[in-house]
Write an enzyme that holds these catalytic residues in place. Structure first.
Site, PDB file in Angstrom:
ATOM      1  N   LYS A  33       0.842  -1.195   0.000  1.00  0.00           N
ATOM      2  CA  LYS A  33       0.000   0.000   0.000  1.00  0.00           C
ATOM      3  C   LYS A  33       0.874   1.240   0.000  1.00  0.00           C
ATOM      4  CE  LYS A  33      -3.759   1.823   2.958  1.00  0.00           C
ATOM      5  NZ  LYS A  33      -4.575   1.467   4.161  1.00  0.00           N
ATOM      6  N   SER A 110      -9.188   1.443   3.475  1.00  0.00           N
ATOM      7  CA  SER A 110      -8.419   2.251   2.555  1.00  0.00           C
ATOM      8  C   SER A 110      -7.350   1.457   1.798  1.00  0.00           C
ATOM      9  CB  SER A 110      -7.734   3.391   3.324  1.00  0.00           C
ATOM     10  OG  SER A 110      -6.849   2.834   4.304  1.00  0.00           O
ATOM     11  N   SER A 134      -9.563  -1.319   7.474  1.00  0.00           N
ATOM     12  CA  SER A 134      -9.122  -1.161   6.088  1.00  0.00           C
ATOM     13  C   SER A 134      -8.353  -2.330   5.488  1.00  0.00           C
ATOM     14  CB  SER A 134      -8.301   0.123   5.937  1.00  0.00           C
ATOM     15  OG  SER A 134      -9.163   1.242   5.980  1.00  0.00           O
TER      16      SER A 134
END
Length: 395
Positions: A33, A110, A134
């Site tokens: 990420k 996210s 997330s």
């Protein structure tokens, strides 16, 4: 390099790195990420103004180093919701990744890009982060295995913060065995403990859509076949709304303490929802935040005591499948509140949670969560593998 058919990776040249020539993850690929540093790259954190105001990283984040040292090959950095403050996976600047398991629905955030990359087969393992859900929610929405580890179990050195008292470094895989193998590299040394008994936590089952509860029944039966018949329990006599509100208020002041100075100095442009959440964080009543922290301490005492002997809680990861892309902001906010009342159980208490891809509702995935006491991450990963095998899921 495998074509990114789902928009999982950040725009621009792909960050790649060869892993060590041998190791426990040799031959596997991973993505991270875009809130984890990779040496020589600007960590964009999902926002062009963040990228513009930050210099390239001088070294890799701790989790990146660990995976490379274990022999895995880095194949790219994945999209994130801006500053990791969102649960649907939407990013107006970089494009929202496609949910490979349900293209008409959001991927979840996210850690949206990491989930999409694994679900599309673009990598074997992907690092996300989980503050309010997330990793767990994108895993549920995209039909994946995902883990939020015990708070503090995996180093966040070299990662951008959101709520440091709640932030965790989690990861995704399409098979339970791969989720466990990554854990053997990332988690502290130790041997899996024996787990049991099984606890069926009533509040999240009642909170779930009836179709979701029905879709998860067979997988829950598989858990019972491994651990024995479940004992029904209640862990939230105050209601899940109290868990959500306590988490929201306590975490908001941390988000503003971590990122507010940069926001005030830079005045960045934000997409829908993110701007409003940071405005609410700035305006958070200190008394509400203090009440949230007090509730957190009480909830920790309750849950740690309940799980101290090795008990495992099981309940729906999310109340339903991912919201449709056509959902209004009000509809998304409603899903967010119902969802985070459940994710806050582990989130407030620092507990490890593994979600398994256990069912489908209207063709879209829904997950079943297994939650254990703090520090029992390895045991939980081993249990998830046994449950997957019993349920006939990818193990």
């Amino acid at each position: 390099m495998t074509e990114d058919r789902v928009g999982a990776f950040v725009p621009g040249p792909r960050t790649t790195r060869a892993g060590a020539p041998d190791g426990p993850l040799a031959g596997l690929t991973f993505a991270v990420k875009d809130l984890y540093d990779t040496a020589g790259d600007i960590t964009g954190y999902g926002n062009p103004d963040w990228a513009r105001t930050h210099a390239p990283a001088t070294q890799d984040a701790a989790v990146v180093m660990a995976l490379l040292d274990a022999g895995a090959r880095l194949v790219g950095k994945t999209k994130t919701v801006e500053l990791a403050y969102g649960l649907t996976g939407e990013n107006v600047w970089h494009g929202t990744p496609v949910n490979p398991a349900a293209p008409d629905r959001f991927p979840g955030g996210s850690s949206c890009g990491s989930a999409a990359a694994v679900a599309a087969g673009l990598c074997d393992i992907a690092m996300g982060s989980d503050t309010g859900g997330s990793v767990r929610i994108p895993a549920s929405y995209c039909g994946l295995y995902g883990i939020r580890p015990s708070w503090g179990a995996v180093s966040l050195t070299g990662a951008c913060p959101l709520g440091p008292a709640y932030d965790t470094a989690g990861w995704f895989a399409a098979r339970a065995s791969l989720l466990r193998r990554a854990g053997e590299v990332l988690l502290p040394p130790g041997h899996p403990d024996e787990l049991g008994p099984l606890l069926k936590v009533q509040e999240p089952w009642v909170n779930a859509d009836p179709a979701t509860a029905t879709a998860l029944a067979d997988a829950f039966g598989a858990v019972e076949s491994v651990l024995g018949a479940a004992l029904p329990v209640q862990v939230a006599p105050e209601g899940l709304d109290t868990f959500y509100e306590s988490f929201r208020c306590a975490q908001a002041v941390e988000a503003w303490a971590s990122l507010g100075p940069w926001i005030e100095a830079t005045q960045p442009a934000f997409g829908p929802g993110v701007k409003e959440r940071f405005a609410a964080a700035k305006a958070m009543d200190p008394a509400k935040a203090a009440a949230g922290r007090a509730f957190r301490r009480a909830a920790q005492a309750r849950l740690w005591g309940l799980l101290g002997g090795g008990a495992v809680m099981a309940y729906p990861t999310s109340p339903g499948p991912a919201p449709l892309l056509a959902a209004t902001q009000a509809e998304q906010n409603g899903v967010r509140e119902r969802t985070m009342g459940v994710t806050a159980i582990a989130g407030l208490c620092g507990l490890p949670e593994v979600t398994i891809p256990a069912g489908r509702v209207g063709g879209a995935p829904v997950g079943l969560s297994l939650v254990a006491g703090p520090g029992r991450d390895r045991a939980l990963l081993a249990l998830a593998e046994r449950v997957a095998d019993a349920a006939g899921l990818p193990a």
